[in-house]
Design a protein around this motif. Sequence first.
Motif, PDB file in Angstrom:
ATOM      1  N   ARG A 188       0.837  -1.209   0.000  1.00  0.00           N
ATOM      2  CA  ARG A 188       0.000   0.000   0.000  1.00  0.00           C
ATOM      3  C   ARG A 188       0.869   1.255   0.000  1.00  0.00           C
ATOM      4  O   ARG A 188       0.413   2.320  -0.396  1.00  0.00           O
ATOM      5  CB  ARG A 188      -0.948   0.015   1.186  1.00  0.00           C
TER       6      ARG A 188
ATOM      7  N   GLN B  47       0.389   2.960  -5.879  1.00  0.00           N
ATOM      8  CA  GLN B  47      -0.802   3.790  -5.896  1.00  0.00           C
ATOM      9  C   GLN B  47      -1.781   3.145  -6.885  1.00  0.00           C
ATOM     10  O   GLN B  47      -1.392   2.275  -7.660  1.00  0.00           O
ATOM     11  CB  GLN B  47      -0.471   5.202  -6.357  1.00  0.00           C
ATOM     12  N   SER B  48      -3.013   3.575  -6.855  1.00  0.00           N
ATOM     13  CA  SER B  48      -4.021   3.036  -7.762  1.00  0.00           C
ATOM     14  C   SER B  48      -3.503   3.040  -9.197  1.00  0.00           C
ATOM     15  O   SER B  48      -2.796   3.970  -9.608  1.00  0.00           O
ATOM     16  CB  SER B  48      -5.298   3.872  -7.655  1.00  0.00           C
TER      17      SER B  48
ATOM     18  N   SER C  17      -8.358  -6.224  -6.816  1.00  0.00           N
ATOM     19  CA  SER C  17      -7.232  -5.866  -5.952  1.00  0.00           C
ATOM     20  C   SER C  17      -7.239  -6.755  -4.714  1.00  0.00           C
ATOM     21  O   SER C  17      -8.300  -6.996  -4.126  1.00  0.00           O
ATOM     22  CB  SER C  17      -7.328  -4.403  -5.514  1.00  0.00           C
TER      23      SER C  17
ATOM     24  N   PRO D  97      -3.634  -1.281  -2.769  1.00  0.00           N
ATOM     25  CA  PRO D  97      -4.619  -0.202  -2.911  1.00  0.00           C
ATOM     26  C   PRO D  97      -5.694  -0.588  -3.932  1.00  0.00           C
ATOM     27  O   PRO D  97      -5.454  -1.432  -4.807  1.00  0.00           O
ATOM     28  CB  PRO D  97      -3.791   0.968  -3.450  1.00  0.00           C
ATOM     29  N   GLU D  98      -6.850   0.040  -3.834  1.00  0.00           N
ATOM     30  CA  GLU D  98      -7.883  -0.151  -4.857  1.00  0.00           C
ATOM     31  C   GLU D  98      -7.292   0.275  -6.194  1.00  0.00           C
ATOM     32  O   GLU D  98      -6.457   1.158  -6.267  1.00  0.00           O
ATOM     33  CB  GLU D  98      -9.124   0.679  -4.538  1.00  0.00           C
TER      34      GLU D  98
ATOM     35  N   CYS E 117      -5.605  -1.756  -8.227  1.00  0.00           N
ATOM     36  CA  CYS E 117      -4.424  -2.567  -8.555  1.00  0.00           C
ATOM     37  C   CYS E 117      -4.862  -4.026  -8.692  1.00  0.00           C
ATOM     38  O   CYS E 117      -4.527  -4.867  -7.852  1.00  0.00           O
ATOM     39  CB  CYS E 117      -3.345  -2.422  -7.480  1.00  0.00           C
TER      40      CYS E 117
END
Length: 184
Positions: A34, A38-39, A107, A112-113, A115
């Motif tokens: 995380r 990053q996204s 994810s 992170p969201e 991914c």
Amino acid sequence: MQRIMIIGQPGSGKSTLARALSQITGLPVIHIDRIHWQSGWVERSRAEKTRLCHEAEAGEAWIFEGGHSATWDNRIRRADLLIWLDLPLGLRMWRVLWRLVRHYGRSRPDLPEGCPERLGRESLAFWAWIWNTRHSARQGMARLAGSEAARGKLIHLRSRREVAAWLQAQECGRRNGPGNAELR
């Protein structure tokens, strides 16, 4: 026990162990992925990763799982316990494949969201990285585990059976003792 550091190579079970220990201790989990990503699978700069790791390490209570070895010296000095998951390459590769299949298109909880697990050039590069760093990464972890800062703090787990037995001992300690379990 307020700060637990977990290291290991990809597929060793760091995130899974961190979540299980969080259930036992109530300590919050910090996932390096995380911090690293990053996204959209955008990698943070090395300087930003270092800053975010130092911010997280400054906390009073945590289970910090994962790498960014540039910050290990600081993290181990603050940690009450170092857990090194040192599992065989074949098992780790199988686990990475299984998590790809299990989370494909989504994810994972430790990312992170934005991914999602996928199969492509990037994932093939990750597999190559696992293979190419299998010795050098292990040597770095061995140096940390053998350091003065790790003395008296190290739990070195080398198999699924050792991990399961150690975790079961922690769960038993929690059931049999008052309040938060003191890990051993």
